[in-house]
Design a protein around this motif. Structure first.
Motif, PDB file in Angstrom:
ATOM      1  N   TYR A   1       1.162  -1.002  -0.070  1.00  0.00           N
ATOM      2  CA  TYR A   1      -0.025  -0.339  -0.100  1.00  0.00           C
ATOM      3  C   TYR A   1       0.125   1.361   0.009  1.00  0.00           C
ATOM      4  N   LYS A   2       0.980   2.042  -1.022  1.00  0.00           N
ATOM      5  CA  LYS A   2       1.356   3.388  -0.839  1.00  0.00           C
ATOM      6  C   LYS A   2       0.505   4.678  -1.672  1.00  0.00           C
ATOM      7  N   PRO A   3      -0.224   5.151  -0.678  1.00  0.00           N
ATOM      8  CA  PRO A   3      -0.943   6.549  -1.034  1.00  0.00           C
ATOM      9  C   PRO A   3      -0.050   7.301  -1.771  1.00  0.00           C
ATOM     10  N   ALA A   4      -0.970   8.382  -2.144  1.00  0.00           N
ATOM     11  CA  ALA A   4      -0.376  10.218  -2.229  1.00  0.00           C
ATOM     12  C   ALA A   4       0.172  10.913  -1.215  1.00  0.00           C
ATOM     13  N   PRO A   5       1.757  11.091  -1.139  1.00  0.00           N
ATOM     14  CA  PRO A   5       1.736  11.520   0.706  1.00  0.00           C
ATOM     15  C   PRO A   5       1.606  12.958   0.422  1.00  0.00           C
ATOM     16  N   HIS A   6       1.286  13.347   1.420  1.00  0.00           N
ATOM     17  CA  HIS A   6       0.901  14.390   1.864  1.00  0.00           C
ATOM     18  C   HIS A   6       1.765  15.183   2.845  1.00  0.00           C
TER      19      HIS A   6
ATOM     20  N   ILE B   1       6.144  -2.556  15.219  1.00  0.00           N
ATOM     21  CA  ILE B   1       5.738  -2.639  16.611  1.00  0.00           C
ATOM     22  C   ILE B   1       4.822  -4.171  16.066  1.00  0.00           C
ATOM     23  N   LYS B   2       5.658  -4.229  17.023  1.00  0.00           N
ATOM     24  CA  LYS B   2       4.689  -5.807  17.940  1.00  0.00           C
ATOM     25  C   LYS B   2       3.391  -5.650  18.635  1.00  0.00           C
ATOM     26  N   THR B   3       2.517  -6.066  18.561  1.00  0.00           N
ATOM     27  CA  THR B   3       1.534  -5.730  19.257  1.00  0.00           C
ATOM     28  C   THR B   3       1.075  -7.709  19.943  1.00  0.00           C
ATOM     29  N   PRO B   4       0.164  -7.237  21.315  1.00  0.00           N
ATOM     30  CA  PRO B   4      -0.607  -9.017  21.631  1.00  0.00           C
ATOM     31  C   PRO B   4      -1.525  -8.919  20.417  1.00  0.00           C
ATOM     32  N   SER B   5      -1.862 -10.640  20.674  1.00  0.00           N
ATOM     33  CA  SER B   5      -2.936 -10.913  19.357  1.00  0.00           C
ATOM     34  C   SER B   5      -4.597 -10.221  19.895  1.00  0.00           C
ATOM     35  N   GLY B   6      -4.156 -10.569  21.164  1.00  0.00           N
ATOM     36  CA  GLY B   6      -5.542 -10.053  22.199  1.00  0.00           C
ATOM     37  C   GLY B   6      -5.620  -8.659  22.114  1.00  0.00           C
ATOM     38  N   HIS B   7      -5.158  -7.651  22.102  1.00  0.00           N
ATOM     39  CA  HIS B   7      -4.811  -6.356  21.327  1.00  0.00           C
ATOM     40  C   HIS B   7      -4.231  -5.689  20.674  1.00  0.00           C
ATOM     41  N   PHE B   8      -4.498  -6.638  19.197  1.00  0.00           N
ATOM     42  CA  PHE B   8      -4.791  -6.499  18.073  1.00  0.00           C
ATOM     43  C   PHE B   8      -5.494  -4.939  17.184  1.00  0.00           C
ATOM     44  N   ASP B   9      -6.404  -4.989  17.799  1.00  0.00           N
ATOM     45  CA  ASP B   9      -7.821  -4.585  17.080  1.00  0.00           C
ATOM     46  C   ASP B   9      -7.658  -2.832  18.551  1.00  0.00           C
ATOM     47  N   ASP B  10      -6.964  -2.784  19.592  1.00  0.00           N
ATOM     48  CA  ASP B  10      -7.539  -1.827  20.495  1.00  0.00           C
ATOM     49  C   ASP B  10      -5.989  -1.038  20.166  1.00  0.00           C
ATOM     50  N   ALA B  11      -5.141  -1.475  19.520  1.00  0.00           N
ATOM     51  CA  ALA B  11      -3.220  -0.693  19.179  1.00  0.00           C
ATOM     52  C   ALA B  11      -4.415  -0.283  17.910  1.00  0.00           C
ATOM     53  N   VAL B  12      -4.639  -0.985  17.461  1.00  0.00           N
ATOM     54  CA  VAL B  12      -4.942  -0.264  15.998  1.00  0.00           C
ATOM     55  C   VAL B  12      -5.382   0.804  15.916  1.00  0.00           C
ATOM     56  N   ASP B  13      -6.638   0.915  16.815  1.00  0.00           N
ATOM     57  CA  ASP B  13      -7.811   1.822  17.115  1.00  0.00           C
ATOM     58  C   ASP B  13      -7.051   3.216  18.083  1.00  0.00           C
ATOM     59  N   THR B  14      -5.904   2.882  18.248  1.00  0.00           N
ATOM     60  CA  THR B  14      -5.310   3.687  19.641  1.00  0.00           C
ATOM     61  C   THR B  14      -4.290   4.382  18.576  1.00  0.00           C
ATOM     62  N   VAL B  15      -3.813   3.637  17.328  1.00  0.00           N
ATOM     63  CA  VAL B  15      -2.595   4.437  16.684  1.00  0.00           C
ATOM     64  C   VAL B  15      -3.578   5.570  15.794  1.00  0.00           C
ATOM     65  N   LEU B  16      -4.861   5.003  15.379  1.00  0.00           N
ATOM     66  CA  LEU B  16      -5.735   6.049  14.273  1.00  0.00           C
ATOM     67  C   LEU B  16      -6.246   7.021  15.193  1.00  0.00           C
ATOM     68  N   ALA B  17      -6.601   6.687  16.010  1.00  0.00           N
ATOM     69  CA  ALA B  17      -7.305   7.752  17.487  1.00  0.00           C
ATOM     70  C   ALA B  17      -6.170   8.816  17.392  1.00  0.00           C
ATOM     71  N   HIS B  18      -4.803   8.635  17.428  1.00  0.00           N
ATOM     72  CA  HIS B  18      -3.878   9.821  17.846  1.00  0.00           C
ATOM     73  C   HIS B  18      -2.972  10.452  16.136  1.00  0.00           C
ATOM     74  N   VAL B  19      -2.954   9.191  15.926  1.00  0.00           N
ATOM     75  CA  VAL B  19      -2.245  10.267  13.943  1.00  0.00           C
ATOM     76  C   VAL B  19      -3.169  10.762  12.863  1.00  0.00           C
ATOM     77  N   ARG B  20      -3.985  10.157  12.977  1.00  0.00           N
ATOM     78  CA  ARG B  20      -5.186  10.720  12.493  1.00  0.00           C
ATOM     79  C   ARG B  20      -4.651  10.427  10.609  1.00  0.00           C
ATOM     80  N   ASP B  21      -4.321  11.811  10.053  1.00  0.00           N
ATOM     81  CA  ASP B  21      -4.069  11.686   8.651  1.00  0.00           C
ATOM     82  C   ASP B  21      -2.943  12.178   8.580  1.00  0.00           C
ATOM     83  N   LEU B  22      -1.271  12.376  10.157  1.00  0.00           N
ATOM     84  CA  LEU B  22      -0.713  12.352   9.357  1.00  0.00           C
ATOM     85  C   LEU B  22       0.385  11.064   9.547  1.00  0.00           C
ATOM     86  N   ALA B  23      -0.594   9.883   9.894  1.00  0.00           N
ATOM     87  CA  ALA B  23       0.051   8.406   9.129  1.00  0.00           C
ATOM     88  C   ALA B  23      -0.750   7.309   8.997  1.00  0.00           C
ATOM     89  N   TYR B  24      -0.029   6.217   8.642  1.00  0.00           N
ATOM     90  CA  TYR B  24      -1.336   5.314   8.172  1.00  0.00           C
ATOM     91  C   TYR B  24      -0.707   3.926   8.181  1.00  0.00           C
TER      92      TYR B  24
END
Length: 403
Positions: free
Chosen positions: A166-171, A186-209
Motif C-alpha cells: 500500500y502506498k498512498p499519495a504523499p501529503h 511495532i509488535k502487538t499481543p494478538s488479544g490487543h491488536f484491534d485496540d492498538a490499531v484503534d489507538t494509533v488511528l485516534a492519535h495520528v489522524r491523517d499524519l500516518a497510516y
C-alpha cells in the motif's frame, strides 16, 4: 533442309534415357524414370512420389506440400493439424496435451503447476503475476492477501491495516526542503491488536497510516508517516501515543526496526548526497551504536560503500537491505535503527537523519582536510551547538557515543 532427331530426356537419378511420357515428377521437382521413382515413397495425401515424408498424428505419411498448415509436436515430433501451447514447455499435439495439467486460473496447459491456497494449481506465469508467499508460511496466496487460510485464523486483522504494498499519495507536512518519512515497526499481543490499531488511528489522524509487514511476527503492524520536515515531526507527531501502546502490551525486539526515508530533493546537489552517504558509511561503529543494532537487514557492506558516488548521481541498486537503501526513486531509506516505543530513541532516529544531512550540506574540503570533517567527533561537536537536535545528543550520551 536438315532434319533433327529428338533425343529422349535422361532420368535425373540414374541418367538413363526415358521417354517424356514415362518421366515421373517428384514433389521435390526431380524427373525420374519409373524404376527410380518406384524406389521412393509416395505421399498418403496426394500420392505423389517424394524423397521425404513426415509422420502425422493421424498415422499418415505426408510430403512437404501436403504438410502446409500442419505443425510439429514438440513432444512426439509428429505433425498435427492443431497444436496447443504449453507454458514453460514446447507446443504439443492433442494426444501429448493429455499428459499436461491446466492452470486453474488461466486454463492454459503448463509444463509445471504450483499449489496455491485453497487447493488449486497455477502455471508459472499466473504464479509470478498474481501470487506471493503467505507472510507466515510458504503457501502461495493472492498478492492482495497477507495470510493463507490456515495462518489467517491465527492472526488478527483490521480494515485500517493495509497490505504491505500500500502506498498512498504523499501529503507533505512542514516547510522542507528536507522531508523525513518515519516507518516504525511495532509488535502487538494478538488479544490487543484491534485496540492498538484503534489507538494509533485516534492519535495520528491523517499524519500516518498502518501497513502489514512480513517481518513483524507473530502479530503487529508498521506505522508509516507521510513526509514531514524535522521541526514538524518533533512538534506535531503524537509522541504520547508510544506510551499508550506500551500500556496495551505492544513491544519491539531485535526483529523489528525504524526506517527513515530522507527526501532526495532535500539535498543541494549530487555532491551533497555523496558527502552524506560517505559520512554514514565511514562511521559504521558509532552509527550502529546509536542505532542500537547491527543487522543484516541494514548491512554496512563494503560493496555498497564503494558505490556511493554512483548512488549520489542517481544510480539505484537492487540490494535493498543495506544501511542506506537507494532503490526508492524519491528518497534514500536509512534502515539502521532498531525499533522502539521510547520517544527519545525514535526522536533521535529522526534527528540523526536530519542532522547528518545538514552537517554534510556545508562540509567543505577544508573541513575534511584540516578539521577531520569525516570523523564522528567533528559531527558530535557540531550537534552540541544546535539545540534542535537535543534528542540526538541525549541519546548519544546515553549510549556513550557522544565523542
Amino acid at each position: 533442309m536438315p532434319s533433327f532427331t529428338l533425343v529422349d530426356p535422361l532420368c535425373e537419378e540414374c541418367s538413363d534415357p526415358v521417354t517424356a511420357a514415362n518421366l515421373i515428377s517428384t514433389v521435390e521437382g526431380d524427373r525420374l524414370c519409373p524404376d527410380c521413382a518406384e524406389e521412393l515413397v509416395r505421399c498418403d495425401g496426394c500420392a505423389a512420389h517424394t524423397r521425404t515424408t513426415s509422420l502425422t498424428t493421424e498415422d499418415t505419411l505426408l510430403c512437404s506440400e501436403c504438410l502446409s498448415g500442419w505443425e510439429r509436436c514438440g513432444d512426439c515430433d509428429a505433425y498435427a493439424r492443431r497444436i496447443r501451447t504449453v507454458i514453460g514447455g514446447a507446443d504439443v499435439c492433442d494426444h501429448c496435451a493429455e499428459h499436461y495439467s491446466s492452470c486453474d486460473d488461466c486454463t492454459e496447459l503448463a509444463a509445471e503447476t504450483y499449489p496455491v491456497d485453497g487447493g488449486n494449481r497455477v502455471c508459472p506465469t499466473c504464479e509470478y503475476d498474481d501470487y506471493r508467499e503467505c507472510s507466515e508460511c510458504f503457501t502461495l496466496i493472492r498478492r492482495e492477501e497477507t495470510y493463507c487460510e490456515n495462518c489467517l485464523d491465527e492472526h488478527p486483522s483490521h480494515d485500517a491495516v493495509h497490505g504491505y504494498d500500500y502506498k498512498p499519495a504523499p501529503h507533505f507536512h512542514g516547510a522542507g526542503p528536507l522531508y523525513l518519512g518515519l516507518e516504525l515497526e511495532i509488535k502487538t499481543p494478538s488479544g490487543h491488536f484491534d485496540d492498538a490499531v484503534d489507538t494509533v488511528l485516534a492519535h495520528v489522524r491523517d499524519l500516518a497510516y498502518l501497513k502489514e509487514d512480513s517481518s513483524i511476527r507473530p502479530c503487529g503492524f508498521e506505522l508509516v508517516t507521510h513526509p514531514m520536515d524535522y521541526a514538524y515531526a518533533q512538534e506535531r507527531f503524537p509522541w504520547p501515543l508510544l506510551a499508550r501502546l506500551r500500556l496495551l502490551g505492544c513491544y519491539t525486539d531485535a526483529d523489528v526496526g525504524i526506517h527513515v526515508h530522507v527526501s532526495r530533493t532535500g539535498f543541494s546537489s549530487p555532491a551533497h548526497a555523496y558527502r552524506w552517504l560517505k559520512f554514514v558509511y565511514r562511521n559504521e561503529a558509532p552509527v550502529t551504536t546509536l542505532a542500537r543494532r547491527s543487522s543484516t537487514w541494514a548491512e554496512f557492506s563494503p560493496w555498497a560503500r564503494s558505490q556511493v558516488r554512483d548512488y549520489a548521481k542517481g544510480q539505484r541498486s537492487a540490494a535493498r537491505y543495506q544501511a542506506i537503501n537507494v532503490r526508492p526513486a524519491e528518497t534514500f531509506e536509512l534502515r539502521v535503527f532498531a525499533s522502539s516505543l521510547t520517544p527519545q530513541q525514535v526522536q533521535a532516529a529522526l534527528a540523526f537523519a536530519a542532522a547528518s544531512v545538514e552537517y554534510t550540506r556545508g562540509l567543505s574540503a577544508a573541513d575534511i582536510a584540516r578539521r577531520r570533517g569525516w570523523e564522528w567527533t567533528a559531527f558530535t561537536t557540531w550537534v552540541r551547538s544546535r539545540p534542535q537536535y537535543s534528542p540526538l545528543l541525549a541519546e548519544m550520551e546515553a549510549l556513550a557515543c557522544a565523542s
